[in-house]
Design an enzyme around this catalytic site. Sequence first.
Site, PDB file in Angstrom:
ATOM      1  N   LYS A 123       0.053  14.484   0.694  1.00 17.46           N
ATOM      2  CA  LYS A 123      -1.327  14.676   0.226  1.00 17.46           C
ATOM      3  C   LYS A 123      -1.606  16.151  -0.085  1.00 17.46           C
ATOM      4  CE  LYS A 123      -3.080  10.681   2.894  1.00 17.46           C
ATOM      5  NZ  LYS A 123      -3.633   9.741   1.899  1.00 17.46           N
TER       6      LYS A 123
ATOM      7  N   LYS B 143      -9.153  13.475   4.298  1.00 12.55           N
ATOM      8  CA  LYS B 143      -8.203  12.366   4.342  1.00 12.55           C
ATOM      9  C   LYS B 143      -7.207  12.652   5.461  1.00 12.55           C
ATOM     10  CE  LYS B 143      -7.236  13.555  -0.033  1.00 12.55           C
ATOM     11  NZ  LYS B 143      -7.270  12.383  -0.904  1.00 12.55           N
ATOM     12  N   ARG B 144      -6.365  11.644   5.818  1.00 10.44           N
ATOM     13  CA  ARG B 144      -5.308  11.897   6.787  1.00 10.44           C
ATOM     14  C   ARG B 144      -4.467  13.104   6.357  1.00 10.44           C
ATOM     15  NH1 ARG B 144      -4.571   8.080  11.153  1.00 10.44           N
ATOM     16  NH2 ARG B 144      -2.635   9.203  11.543  1.00 10.44           N
TER      17      ARG B 144
ATOM     18  N   THR C 218      -8.914   6.067  -2.042  1.00 12.14           N
ATOM     19  CA  THR C 218     -10.237   5.481  -2.209  1.00 12.14           C
ATOM     20  C   THR C 218     -11.293   6.559  -1.986  1.00 12.14           C
ATOM     21  OG1 THR C 218     -10.032   4.722   0.081  1.00 12.14           O
ATOM     22  CG2 THR C 218      -9.682   3.076  -1.652  1.00 12.14           C
TER      23      THR C 218
ATOM     24  N   HIS D 267       0.808  -1.234   0.000  1.00  9.67           N
ATOM     25  CA  HIS D 267       0.000   0.000   0.000  1.00  9.67           C
ATOM     26  C   HIS D 267       0.830   1.269   0.000  1.00  9.67           C
ATOM     27  CE1 HIS D 267      -3.906  -2.005   0.899  1.00  9.67           C
ATOM     28  NE2 HIS D 267      -3.118  -2.868   1.511  1.00  9.67           N
TER      29      HIS D 267
ATOM     30  N   LYS E 293     -15.052   7.478  -3.754  1.00 11.96           N
ATOM     31  CA  LYS E 293     -16.299   7.763  -3.035  1.00 11.96           C
ATOM     32  C   LYS E 293     -16.902   9.079  -3.529  1.00 11.96           C
ATOM     33  CE  LYS E 293     -14.168   5.266   0.662  1.00 11.96           C
ATOM     34  NZ  LYS E 293     -13.223   5.315   1.811  1.00 11.96           N
TER      35      LYS E 293
END
Length: 745
Positions: free
Chosen positions: A490, A484-485, A592, A293, A596
């Site tokens: 990110k 998200k985290r 992911t 991952h 969504k």
Amino acid sequence: YYFSLEYLMGRLFGNNLIATGLRDTASAALASLGQDFDSIRESEVDMGLGNGGLGRLAACFMDSLATLDYPALGYGIYYEFGLFKQEFVNGHQVEHPDNWMKFGDPWEVVRPEYAQEIPLYGRVENVFDDRGNYRPRWVDTKSILGVPHDIPIAGYGTRTVNLLRLWASKATEDFDLAAFNRGGYVEAVRDKAVGETVSKVLYPNDKTENGKELRLVQQYFFVAASLADIMRVFVRRHGTNWELFPDRVAVQLNDTHPTIAIPELMRLLVDEHGVDWNTAWDITRRTFAYTNHTLLPEALESWPVALLSRLLPRHLQIIYLINWLHLHEAVAAGHTDADLIAAISLIHEPGEQRVRMGHLAFIGSHAVNGVSALHTELMRDTVFAALAKVAPTRIINKTNGISFRRWFYEANPGLTALIRDELGPRVFDDPAALRRLEPLAQNKAFVARYRAVRHENKLALADILRASVGVTVDPDAMFDVQIKRIHEYKRQLLNILETIALWRAMRAAPQHNWPGRVKIFAGKAAGSYERAKLIIKLAHDVAKTINDDPVTGDRLKLVFVPNYSVEIASRIVGAADVSEQISTAGMEASGTGNMKLALNGAITIGTLDGATVEIRDHVGADNIVIFGLTADEVAARRKDRFAGENAVGPELAGVIDTLESGELSPDDPKRYAPIVASLLDHDPFMVAADFSAYWAAQRALDDRWRDSDRWWPSSVLNTARMGWFSSDRAIRDYADDIWRVPVTA
Ligand code: 26Q
């Protein structure tokens, strides 16, 4: 058998009712008793036994396995404390323990009759039998008890109910006895506490916290208990016909966290059941498969040899022998280059010796998969390049998916009802049938209803925002979401800096036709991740500055929703107009949340990273906004050390002025100096490098939003074309290509 240290299940009540087709019945029954369905639903605690994407993927996979009637169990740990709760105090993140079991767990079924005793520590006695065979004995161990707690997983529209079997640790009698014999009652009770510590708390770091002994104990504890449980059932059904084991048992390793299962199965077969080494190795390899991952170097797991030799001395011996045979096999196959041999070795040598768990998982598995097409390609080219030379076909792709039951039917009942009206109920049995919505993207009446559903969802979210952060937002503004985290890769920072730039531009040209925007953030930072916490504080300082600005007014707001969870995600995905997927290209394995949000009709603004690449391929390049450096370009810049060459455009220059002026943080004017320094100096996450492309992409999004005849058909097409990203498709691919398992029902 799915092996995962994390399962981010969320609430199960609504999900189980949808699965069994009893949602409306239950709602009516509760109403007849004067009870409100939603308030009953909301009284359930969120089962947050995971950090983020990896844990939620495991939960979606459990849903699909049951729905598709696969005979599957999920194994993991029954953590007493899930992921910490997040509070903001003066814009700073504060963590609180998540005591989710405080009032008991209504779903658990305890199975004390299947408890397993797990050995740890001790030493290996080198014994030879009378024929001179090496028969090592692992002795003087301490042991803890694993007690299974089963959570039922109801499949959607089927009678199948699978189990999520989570192990709780308990102290064993002999743990106490040893201390008693040393003469200490209090010591005995303290030892007992140690036994119960193992399943106490989920590690809150979503990148490896290397070398923590308790973490390795957790890993071995659950893996050893689970393999013993699998063997118990196997022996009951097939006796000790071990050659049959890989035909009946497939174990999927969710990242390297459960990789110690590979030497553990070798130990069970060789030491406990007398299987010869080569046969055992063949059985082991055919049993395991490994999902990777992440490729981030700091997140690649490795354990110090010194720690393993203390905690699991027999396993270390087995790892060394696996490595010796592996290296000799490579040499025999003609791979004699010393650098290549060092690169494929399970032991990382320079300095302190460490076992590379990714390497161990790779060679102990018959299949190794990445979680998006791009990520799989990068696995072959980077971290696993050397191993791919000796095993060129082992790495395959299995792009992630999401449960439509949770992320569509439950999260967006309005859109579900609309689609049932248009396409009939059968569409819910086959996510691919969503394609039949495509022609409706041109149907004005349908588009209007689709829009009305979004509007309802936005009104509901606006209420939540008012209640949780006290900010009132305009439901007609564009809801622009990054949930998200919090991680530098990110790039929440990029989004926040763009917000500052937009605020400055709006103030400079207030008469311009700016569309309204609400920037919505949610996500937790690991408690020890200082830079991530500083980014959270920046978001709050920006919110404080802009939310009350009369010049920008309703046209620009920033809200940071506290304590992000599966539940909060469900409230946001159906209300999002824009999905931010803006990681530095090459760094997000899949994502992911991107799926969504696109499924629920948000338009993605994103880089070509992870599964966003495949989302573009499915929804069509006209229905997504892509910007920024590609993974190849990022790699080239890193290699050539482009540092300092970033042209800082006028927008970013203005943002840096604002940061340096102290205007956002009058109480601490230098607070953001470290952020400015890293932007201007090495810019490791390419925030400065991508800024002007991002700014331009955001303005292109403004243009699309103003043109509603373009925006809404495009949004409908996103929903229509996301069917492939169902976790049902992903699970079928694993079952067909990796596990070779048929359905049972
Ligand atoms: C390891 C050792 C010690 C402590 C913590 C950890 C640890 C825990 C969690 C390391 C990594 C994680 C989680 C990683 C994760 O969530 N990765 C995400 O997986 C998703 C599902 O495949 C992808 O969509 C995301 O791109 C990826 O970041």
